[in-house]
Motif scaffolding. Structure first.
Motif, short mmCIF file in Angstrom:
data_model
loop_
_atom_site.label_atom_id
_atom_site.label_comp_id
_atom_site.label_asym_id
_atom_site.label_seq_id
_atom_site.Cartn_x
_atom_site.Cartn_y
_atom_site.Cartn_z
N THR A 139 0.83 -1.21 0.00
CA THR A 139 0.00 0.00 0.00
C THR A 139 0.86 1.26 0.00
N HIS A 140 2.02 1.22 0.66
CA HIS A 140 2.89 2.39 0.71
C HIS A 140 3.47 2.71 -0.66
N ILE A 141 4.00 1.70 -1.33
CA ILE A 141 4.58 1.93 -2.65
C ILE A 141 3.50 2.31 -3.65
N PHE A 142 2.34 1.70 -3.54
CA PHE A 142 1.23 2.05 -4.43
C PHE A 142 0.90 3.54 -4.29
N ARG A 143 0.84 4.01 -3.04
CA ARG A 143 0.52 5.41 -2.78
C ARG A 143 1.64 6.34 -3.28
N VAL A 144 2.89 6.01 -2.93
CA VAL A 144 4.01 6.86 -3.33
C VAL A 144 4.16 6.89 -4.85
N GLY A 145 4.01 5.74 -5.49
CA GLY A 145 4.12 5.69 -6.94
C GLY A 145 3.11 6.59 -7.63
N ASN A 146 1.88 6.57 -7.12
CA ASN A 146 0.83 7.40 -7.73
C ASN A 146 0.94 8.86 -7.32
N ARG A 147 1.18 9.11 -6.04
CA ARG A 147 1.19 10.49 -5.55
C ARG A 147 2.34 11.29 -6.14
N THR A 148 3.51 10.69 -6.24
CA THR A 148 4.68 11.41 -6.76
C THR A 148 4.66 11.52 -8.27
N GLY A 149 3.94 10.61 -8.93
CA GLY A 149 3.98 10.55 -10.39
C GLY A 149 5.10 9.66 -10.90
N LEU A 150 5.84 9.04 -9.97
CA LEU A 150 6.93 8.15 -10.37
C LEU A 150 6.40 6.93 -11.13
N ALA A 151 5.34 6.33 -10.60
CA ALA A 151 4.81 5.10 -11.20
C ALA A 151 3.30 5.05 -11.04
N GLN A 162 5.41 -0.11 -13.99
CA GLN A 162 5.94 1.23 -14.21
C GLN A 162 7.29 1.41 -13.50
N LEU A 163 7.39 0.89 -12.28
CA LEU A 163 8.66 0.97 -11.56
C LEU A 163 9.76 0.22 -12.30
N GLU A 164 9.44 -0.95 -12.81
CA GLU A 164 10.43 -1.72 -13.56
C GLU A 164 10.90 -0.97 -14.81
N ARG A 165 10.01 -0.19 -15.35
CA ARG A 165 10.34 0.57 -16.56
C ARG A 165 11.13 1.84 -16.24
N ARG A 166 10.83 2.47 -15.10
CA ARG A 166 11.35 3.82 -14.85
C ARG A 166 12.52 3.89 -13.87
N ILE A 180 9.03 2.07 0.32
CA ILE A 180 8.21 1.64 1.46
C ILE A 180 8.47 2.53 2.67
N LEU A 181 9.72 2.74 2.99
CA LEU A 181 10.06 3.55 4.16
C LEU A 181 9.60 5.00 3.98
N HIS A 182 9.71 5.50 2.76
CA HIS A 182 9.26 6.86 2.48
C HIS A 182 7.74 6.96 2.69
N GLY A 183 7.02 5.97 2.21
CA GLY A 183 5.57 5.97 2.38
C GLY A 183 5.15 5.75 3.82
N ARG A 184 5.92 4.97 4.55
CA ARG A 184 5.57 4.65 5.94
C ARG A 184 5.79 5.83 6.88
N TYR A 185 6.85 6.60 6.63
CA TYR A 185 7.22 7.63 7.60
C TYR A 185 7.11 9.07 7.11
N VAL A 186 7.09 9.29 5.81
CA VAL A 186 7.05 10.66 5.29
C VAL A 186 5.81 10.89 4.42
N CYS A 187 5.68 10.11 3.37
CA CYS A 187 4.57 10.28 2.44
C CYS A 187 3.38 9.44 2.92
N THR A 188 2.91 9.75 4.11
CA THR A 188 1.86 8.98 4.77
C THR A 188 0.50 9.19 4.09
N ALA A 189 -0.39 8.25 4.34
CA ALA A 189 -1.70 8.29 3.67
C ALA A 189 -2.46 9.56 4.02
#
Length: 211
Positions: A139-151, A162-166, A180-189
């Motif tokens: 859930t953390h990577i899913f959120r960070v990937g979408n929120r940042t626009g990375l993936a 998308q992550l494998e590609r980018r 995961i750590l970024h989503g868990r502690y910084v880019c929280t839901a």
């Protein structure tokens, strides 16, 4: 997130945490598999609390199988969905003993054939235990990937692809830990800590960014 932003995004995360690691506690590949299986829809903190009691008593497929489903359940009852997880882990231990010489297999297909082991769990084991550059989208990577626009993606698999590609090759091995750590502690839901975020300048959603 523009392609040109991805390198500095990961370089910044890597500089802050050069050797990221799973927060699950384990001392063998089998313990890692068991912990990740137990962590579905549960926190690492709750899993570690349970495995600190379980692993000193039973830390091999044979020992956990000997506990039986009810015996195992008593050790993990503080974890969500513990009944079904006990059933899956017992069944997995039986398969490891009967078909894999009590060893955790190294192929995705064999891992995903184990009860309770899905794509995310297989990716964690392949990455953490065997060093493969897989992307375990929780859930953390899913959120960070979408929120940042990375993936951006509508499903975990779409975000993984998308992550494998980018993600640049140099960061593939540790990328999912950083995210995961970024989503868990910084880019929280709720109420993400954008003011304290070291990579906010490259994020599509951070205040003050162009997106």
């Amino acid at each position: 997130m523009h392609d040109a932003d991805i390198e500095p995004f990961f370089a910044t995360l890597a500089a802050a945490n050069p050797q990221p690691a799973s927060e699950l506690e384990y001392s063998s590949v089998f313990e890692l598999l068991a912990a990740v299986l137990l962590s579905a829809q549960a926190t690492d903190v709750s899993v570690n609390k349970a495995t600190r009691r379980l692993f000193p008593v039973a830390h091999t497929p044979q020992a956990i199988l000997a506990l039986g489903e009810d015996g195992l359940a008593e050790y993990i009852r503080t974890i969500g969905l513990y009944r079904s997880k006990a059933r899956h882990l017992i069944a997995t231990c039986r398969i490891l003993i009967e078909h894999h010489g009590s060893r955790v297999p190294r192929s995705r297909a064999e891992l995903e054939s184990l009860p309770g082991v899905g794509r995310k769990t297989a990716n964690v084991v392949l990455n953490v235990a065997f060093g493969e550059p897989t992307m375990a989208v929780d859930t953390h990577i899913f959120r960070v990937g979408n929120r940042t626009g990375l993936a951006p993606g509508k499903t975990p698999l779409a975000v993984e692809q998308q992550l494998e590609r980018r993600v640049p090759q140099a960061y593939r091995r540790d990328a999912h830990h950083w995210l995961i750590l970024h989503g868990r502690y910084v880019c929280t839901a709720r109420s993400p800590h954008c003011g304290a975020c070291m990579v906010s300048r490259w994020c599509d959603s951070a205040p003050g960014t162009a997106g």
